[in-house]
Design a protein around this motif. Sequence first.
Motif, short mmCIF file in Angstrom:
data_model
loop_
_atom_site.label_atom_id
_atom_site.label_comp_id
_atom_site.label_asym_id
_atom_site.label_seq_id
_atom_site.Cartn_x
_atom_site.Cartn_y
_atom_site.Cartn_z
N GLY A 125 0.23 1.40 -22.30
CA GLY A 125 -1.05 1.45 -23.01
C GLY A 125 -1.40 0.14 -23.67
O GLY A 125 -2.56 -0.26 -23.72
N ASN A 126 -0.38 -0.60 -24.16
CA ASN A 126 -0.63 -1.86 -24.85
C ASN A 126 -0.84 -3.02 -23.88
O ASN A 126 -1.37 -4.06 -24.26
N SER A 127 -0.41 -2.89 -22.63
CA SER A 127 -0.46 -4.03 -21.72
C SER A 127 -1.46 -3.84 -20.59
O SER A 127 -1.74 -4.78 -19.85
N TRP A 128 -2.01 -2.66 -20.42
CA TRP A 128 -2.87 -2.41 -19.27
C TRP A 128 -4.17 -3.20 -19.37
O TRP A 128 -4.81 -3.25 -20.42
N ASP A 129 -4.55 -3.82 -18.27
CA ASP A 129 -5.83 -4.52 -18.15
C ASP A 129 -6.04 -5.51 -19.28
O ASP A 129 -7.10 -5.58 -19.88
N ASN A 130 -5.00 -6.30 -19.59
CA ASN A 130 -5.07 -7.19 -20.74
C ASN A 130 -5.71 -8.53 -20.43
O ASN A 130 -5.74 -9.41 -21.27
N ARG A 131 -6.24 -8.72 -19.21
CA ARG A 131 -6.93 -9.95 -18.86
C ARG A 131 -8.15 -9.62 -18.03
O ARG A 131 -8.17 -8.63 -17.30
N GLY A 132 -9.15 -10.48 -18.11
CA GLY A 132 -10.38 -10.25 -17.36
C GLY A 132 -10.32 -10.77 -15.95
O GLY A 132 -11.30 -11.34 -15.44
N ALA A 133 -9.17 -10.60 -15.26
CA ALA A 133 -9.05 -11.04 -13.88
C ALA A 133 -9.95 -10.19 -13.00
O ALA A 133 -10.22 -9.03 -13.29
N ALA A 134 -10.40 -10.78 -11.89
CA ALA A 134 -11.33 -10.09 -11.00
C ALA A 134 -10.76 -10.00 -9.60
O ALA A 134 -9.98 -10.85 -9.17
N SER A 135 -11.17 -8.97 -8.86
CA SER A 135 -10.71 -8.75 -7.50
C SER A 135 -11.89 -8.69 -6.55
O SER A 135 -12.93 -8.12 -6.88
N SER A 136 -11.73 -9.25 -5.36
CA SER A 136 -12.77 -9.21 -4.34
C SER A 136 -12.60 -8.02 -3.41
O SER A 136 -13.34 -7.88 -2.45
N GLY A 137 -11.61 -7.18 -3.66
CA GLY A 137 -11.37 -6.06 -2.77
C GLY A 137 -10.61 -4.92 -3.42
O GLY A 137 -11.20 -4.08 -4.10
N PRO A 138 -9.28 -4.88 -3.26
CA PRO A 138 -8.49 -3.75 -3.75
C PRO A 138 -8.64 -3.53 -5.25
O PRO A 138 -8.83 -4.49 -6.02
N THR A 139 -8.53 -2.27 -5.64
CA THR A 139 -8.64 -1.91 -7.06
C THR A 139 -7.40 -1.15 -7.55
O THR A 139 -7.41 -0.63 -8.66
N LEU A 140 -6.36 -1.08 -6.72
CA LEU A 140 -5.17 -0.33 -7.12
C LEU A 140 -4.55 -0.89 -8.39
O LEU A 140 -3.99 -0.15 -9.20
N TRP A 141 -4.64 -2.20 -8.58
CA TRP A 141 -4.05 -2.84 -9.76
C TRP A 141 -4.69 -2.37 -11.06
O TRP A 141 -4.11 -2.51 -12.13
N ILE A 153 -2.23 -22.21 -4.98
CA ILE A 153 -2.72 -22.47 -6.33
C ILE A 153 -1.92 -21.58 -7.27
O ILE A 153 -1.95 -20.34 -7.14
N LEU A 154 -1.18 -22.17 -8.19
CA LEU A 154 -0.32 -21.42 -9.10
C LEU A 154 -0.89 -21.43 -10.52
O LEU A 154 -1.39 -22.46 -10.98
N GLY A 155 -0.78 -20.30 -11.20
CA GLY A 155 -1.25 -20.22 -12.58
C GLY A 155 -2.75 -20.04 -12.70
O GLY A 155 -3.31 -20.20 -13.79
N GLU A 156 -3.43 -19.69 -11.63
CA GLU A 156 -4.87 -19.43 -11.65
C GLU A 156 -5.07 -17.91 -11.66
O GLU A 156 -4.65 -17.22 -10.72
N PHE A 157 -5.72 -17.39 -12.70
CA PHE A 157 -5.82 -15.93 -12.89
C PHE A 157 -7.17 -15.36 -12.46
O PHE A 157 -7.39 -14.16 -12.57
N ASN A 158 -8.08 -16.19 -11.99
CA ASN A 158 -9.41 -15.75 -11.55
C ASN A 158 -10.12 -14.96 -12.65
O ASN A 158 -10.72 -13.91 -12.41
N LEU A 159 -10.06 -15.46 -13.88
CA LEU A 159 -10.73 -14.81 -14.99
C LEU A 159 -12.23 -14.85 -14.78
O LEU A 159 -12.81 -15.91 -14.53
N SER A 160 -12.86 -13.71 -14.87
CA SER A 160 -14.31 -13.58 -14.67
C SER A 160 -14.74 -14.16 -13.32
O SER A 160 -15.88 -14.58 -13.16
N GLY A 161 -13.82 -14.19 -12.35
CA GLY A 161 -14.15 -14.72 -11.04
C GLY A 161 -14.24 -16.23 -10.97
O GLY A 161 -14.95 -16.78 -10.12
#
Length: 496
Positions: A72-88, A199-207
Amino acid sequence: MSSFSAKIQDVFNEPACEQNRGKDAKARKEGCSKPLTPGAAAGGCAFDGAKIVLQPITDVAHLIHAPLACEGNSWDNRGAASSGPTLWRTSFTTDLTELDVVMGQGERKLFKAIREIKEAYGPPAIFVYSTCVTALIGDDIEAVCKRAAEKFGLPVVPVNAPGYVGSKNLGNKLAGEALLEHVIGTVEPDDAGPYDINILGEFNLSGEFWLVKPLLDRLGIRVRACIPGDARYVDIAGAHRARAAMIVCSTALINLARKMDERWDIPFFEGSFYGITDTSEALRQISQLLVKQGADPEILGRTEALIAEEEAIAWKKLAAYRPRLEGKRVLLNTGGVKSWSVVHALMEIGIEIVGTSIKKSTVEDKERIKHILKDDNHIFEQMAARELYAMLSEHKADILLSGGRTQFIALKAKTPWLDINQERQHPYAGYDGMVELVRQIDLAIQNPIWCQVREPAPWDCQPAVRQELPRTKSHTATLHVVQEFAGTTAGDFGDC
């Protein structure tokens, strides 16, 4: 020393860091992070750091072996974005109870949870995270994951990063170790080419990475794996066939970059996609590394042509904002790579930096800031809320750029604020991202609401009565007072 303790010690001893190489053996064992305060999370525990790095792998099921509160404290803790799958975005946890702990049911419950996820979702892999409780009671998640992988025929990756072992930064590195040990190199791609990079350390925040990838596509450069932003399991599993790598945030995954270089000869450099100059320099270094690795040198010319074209477009767009923002004072309360990359980006258009924090910044980050600002007085390790409020309320800055936790300090000081941390709603990477960042700063500073909130409230305005009120309480005197006020004008009131 246990194998897990040895692994943690190895993460601290990072030879890819110049400052770390210069330390003695005792100093290297302490790492770069500050010692933790007992009972405090120090801005995030190791489990939180591991989850941050791995959760943006979008098609993987992330299973937390812990009581419910950890997930509960760690879920969805960053605004990373996905272009496809949503299982994460689906939260999985074994939800251990006191009875499970007392009766020793943790490992059995974990195996059952893996089977249920496999049957219900059929993911390409399942990541299993150890936490403080399950590590302390001795649950062997590696043995369970190995048995489950054999039984169900899919990769089940153990992530040994219980929160008590260290800070969030340590958890970032332990997540990289898990990828290196169990994922990278397990799939052999059949389409490897001379223009493949990681590319390492890139989180795709807000796309944000979606603003950079089209530039690489135009150069014919393929991103074999972006770790972790908008990543797929199979892409990371085949990342060992890339020819070069760029680290966007070295404090998180420099250990992964170094070991991939040692094992598979993938040279790397640290760069930034924030700001026009830094974006151009990153593209140049990527092309140069690829040429050193055997790519056609003609890519260097195409890179310079692309940079010239994109810079001209970006500077033309920014010209409209320069008269409105030149000389404006910005205070940054952030850390890591943003502590220097955003500073450099803003200074390019004439914005003055009155201060920037270096919390969670590496030694290299701090050196870059000193080189850019050329004045240590504008650098602070950490600013208390009271000091931050005093600085803003005294109008020493025109806007505060920070994360959500300090936005209310700015609002209380009646100062514009813009979110540039992981919760932000707008992408700021690349050429277009730089224009968007400047546009958002301009919108925040020029918003007319700030002129209104800084004016005295109506109830704080005292009327300037011209005549002394009668000292009688008779009905006639009261009527006289009412008539006196009815005849006043706006100019009869004070500064209000």
